[in-house]
Design a protein around this motif. Structure first.
Motif, PDB file in Angstrom:
ATOM      1  N   LEU A  25     -34.395   0.534  32.320  1.00  0.00           N
ATOM      2  CA  LEU A  25     -34.241  -0.675  31.644  1.00  0.00           C
ATOM      3  C   LEU A  25     -34.166  -2.433  32.825  1.00  0.00           C
ATOM      4  CD1 LEU A  25     -33.411  -2.829  29.299  1.00  0.00           C
ATOM      5  CD2 LEU A  25     -31.384  -2.254  29.308  1.00  0.00           C
ATOM      6  N   CYS A  26     -33.325  -1.513  33.955  1.00  0.00           N
ATOM      7  CA  CYS A  26     -33.313  -2.771  34.684  1.00  0.00           C
ATOM      8  C   CYS A  26     -34.174  -2.877  36.288  1.00  0.00           C
ATOM      9  CB  CYS A  26     -32.149  -2.270  35.940  1.00  0.00           C
ATOM     10  SG  CYS A  26     -30.528  -2.297  35.338  1.00  0.00           S
ATOM     11  N   HIS A  55     -28.683  -9.924  40.591  1.00  0.00           N
ATOM     12  CA  HIS A  55     -27.866  -9.206  40.971  1.00  0.00           C
ATOM     13  C   HIS A  55     -28.768  -8.133  40.240  1.00  0.00           C
ATOM     14  CE1 HIS A  55     -24.607 -11.953  41.032  1.00  0.00           C
ATOM     15  NE2 HIS A  55     -24.071 -10.980  40.669  1.00  0.00           N
ATOM     16  N   VAL A  56     -29.958  -7.342  39.388  1.00  0.00           N
ATOM     17  CA  VAL A  56     -30.144  -6.903  38.191  1.00  0.00           C
ATOM     18  C   VAL A  56     -30.815  -5.694  39.814  1.00  0.00           C
ATOM     19  CG1 VAL A  56     -31.826  -6.209  36.958  1.00  0.00           C
ATOM     20  CG2 VAL A  56     -30.091  -7.531  35.864  1.00  0.00           C
ATOM     21  N   GLY A  57     -31.338  -6.511  40.098  1.00  0.00           N
ATOM     22  CA  GLY A  57     -32.131  -4.880  41.417  1.00  0.00           C
ATOM     23  C   GLY A  57     -30.733  -4.438  41.713  1.00  0.00           C
ATOM     24  N   LEU A  58     -29.802  -5.612  42.231  1.00  0.00           N
ATOM     25  CA  LEU A  58     -28.575  -4.479  43.297  1.00  0.00           C
ATOM     26  C   LEU A  58     -27.794  -3.257  42.153  1.00  0.00           C
ATOM     27  CD1 LEU A  58     -26.993  -6.996  44.777  1.00  0.00           C
ATOM     28  CD2 LEU A  58     -27.633  -5.525  46.150  1.00  0.00           C
ATOM     29  N   LEU A  59     -27.889  -3.631  40.948  1.00  0.00           N
ATOM     30  CA  LEU A  59     -27.862  -2.756  39.828  1.00  0.00           C
ATOM     31  C   LEU A  59     -29.115  -1.912  40.383  1.00  0.00           C
ATOM     32  CD1 LEU A  59     -26.761  -4.184  36.692  1.00  0.00           C
ATOM     33  CD2 LEU A  59     -25.502  -3.355  38.111  1.00  0.00           C
ATOM     34  N   VAL A  60     -29.928  -1.897  40.282  1.00  0.00           N
ATOM     35  CA  VAL A  60     -30.923  -0.192  40.702  1.00  0.00           C
ATOM     36  C   VAL A  60     -30.361   0.033  41.787  1.00  0.00           C
ATOM     37  CG1 VAL A  60     -33.210  -0.472  41.275  1.00  0.00           C
ATOM     38  CG2 VAL A  60     -32.956  -2.001  39.538  1.00  0.00           C
ATOM     39  N   LEU A  61     -29.946  -1.107  42.816  1.00  0.00           N
ATOM     40  CA  LEU A  61     -29.960   0.232  44.144  1.00  0.00           C
ATOM     41  C   LEU A  61     -28.352   1.274  43.936  1.00  0.00           C
ATOM     42  CD1 LEU A  61     -30.467   0.233  46.970  1.00  0.00           C
ATOM     43  CD2 LEU A  61     -28.401  -1.675  47.548  1.00  0.00           C
ATOM     44  N   PHE A 122     -22.671 -10.096  44.483  1.00  0.00           N
ATOM     45  CA  PHE A 122     -22.696  -8.825  43.316  1.00  0.00           C
ATOM     46  C   PHE A 122     -21.695  -9.086  42.458  1.00  0.00           C
ATOM     47  CE2 PHE A 122     -23.124  -4.796  42.166  1.00  0.00           C
ATOM     48  CZ  PHE A 122     -23.855  -4.416  40.748  1.00  0.00           C
ATOM     49  N   PHE A 123     -21.608 -10.064  41.780  1.00  0.00           N
ATOM     50  CA  PHE A 123     -20.810  -9.882  40.382  1.00  0.00           C
ATOM     51  C   PHE A 123     -19.516 -10.579  41.274  1.00  0.00           C
ATOM     52  CE2 PHE A 123     -23.474  -6.811  38.220  1.00  0.00           C
ATOM     53  CZ  PHE A 123     -23.695  -7.741  36.897  1.00  0.00           C
ATOM     54  N   GLY A 124     -19.198 -11.483  41.733  1.00  0.00           N
ATOM     55  CA  GLY A 124     -18.403 -11.968  42.727  1.00  0.00           C
ATOM     56  C   GLY A 124     -18.074 -11.659  43.911  1.00  0.00           C
ATOM     57  N   LEU A 125     -18.712 -10.720  44.061  1.00  0.00           N
ATOM     58  CA  LEU A 125     -18.071 -10.485  45.871  1.00  0.00           C
ATOM     59  C   LEU A 125     -19.651 -10.555  46.763  1.00  0.00           C
ATOM     60  CD1 LEU A 125     -17.918  -6.574  44.847  1.00  0.00           C
ATOM     61  CD2 LEU A 125     -16.151  -8.496  45.956  1.00  0.00           C
TER      62      LEU A 125
END
Length: 192
Positions: A25-26, A55-61, A122-125
């Motif tokens: 999905l990501c 953001h989605v790419g970092l979620l994949v990580l 990434f989500f505020g960071l």
């Protein structure tokens, strides 16, 4: 060959199946965001889509790290069926290449942003840069990021085609063991 009944379907750990589909999905969402960005006008909207892509790419990580941890924990998974050595080796190589790209693609994007002097959030960071600012390096990393995206598209297409081949031609349980399943009464958590 007849379709095997559900009782004969080997299972994969539920968490691994969930992570598989979340990753899929990501990857699709990251591709959609960046492709949509290229088709739209408006600086603010294009920037929002780019940030969403990051953001989605970092979620994949993160999902990659979780998948690796689960695979290490579960060690070797039961084979999905009786297949020739060539099929097993090709499936193994495809999976290794997919995992390598799922790791490399977000890292290339992060490094590309760093080289371009763009902070990665990434989500505020605000994440630390992976490389120093370097315009030539940013251009090179962008080319690698795009090429890796095309390679990922080819491998995902091959992966989907193989799953459908197993399901529709071989009529085995390879696809079914990676589909989310409803919990039966025996899997349900005990009452409190």
């Amino acid at each position: 060959m007849a379709v095997e009944n559900d009782e004969a379907v080997p299972t994969r750990p539920r968490k691994l199946v969930v992570l598989h589909w979340l990753t899929a999905l990501c990857v699709v969402l990251a591709a959609a965001l960046i492709l949509l960005r290229d088709e739209l006008d408006g600086r603010a909207l294009r920037q929002w889509l780019l940030e969403g892509h990051r953001h989605v790419g970092l979620l994949v990580l993160l999902l990659f790290a979780a998948r690796i941890a689960l695979r290490v924990r579960h060690r070797r998974l039961a084979p999905g069926g009786r297949h020739s050595r060539v099929v097993r080796v090709m499936a193994g190589l495809t999976h290794v290449a997919l995992y390598a790209l799922l790791l490399a693609q977000p890292l290339l994007g992060w490094a590309m942003s760093s080289a371009a002097g763009t902070p990665v959030h990434f989500f505020g960071l605000t994440l630390p840069p992976l490389v120093g600012e370097d315009e030539d390096l940013a251009d090179t990393l962008q080319m690698w990021h795009v090429n890796a995206a095309w390679a990922l598209l080819v491998l995902v297409s091959l992966h989907v085609a193989a799953a459908l081949w197993h399901h529709l031609v071989l009529r085995d349980h390879t696809l079914r063991m990676m589909l989310p399943r409803r919990r039966d009464r025996n899997d349900a958590a005990p009452p409190r």
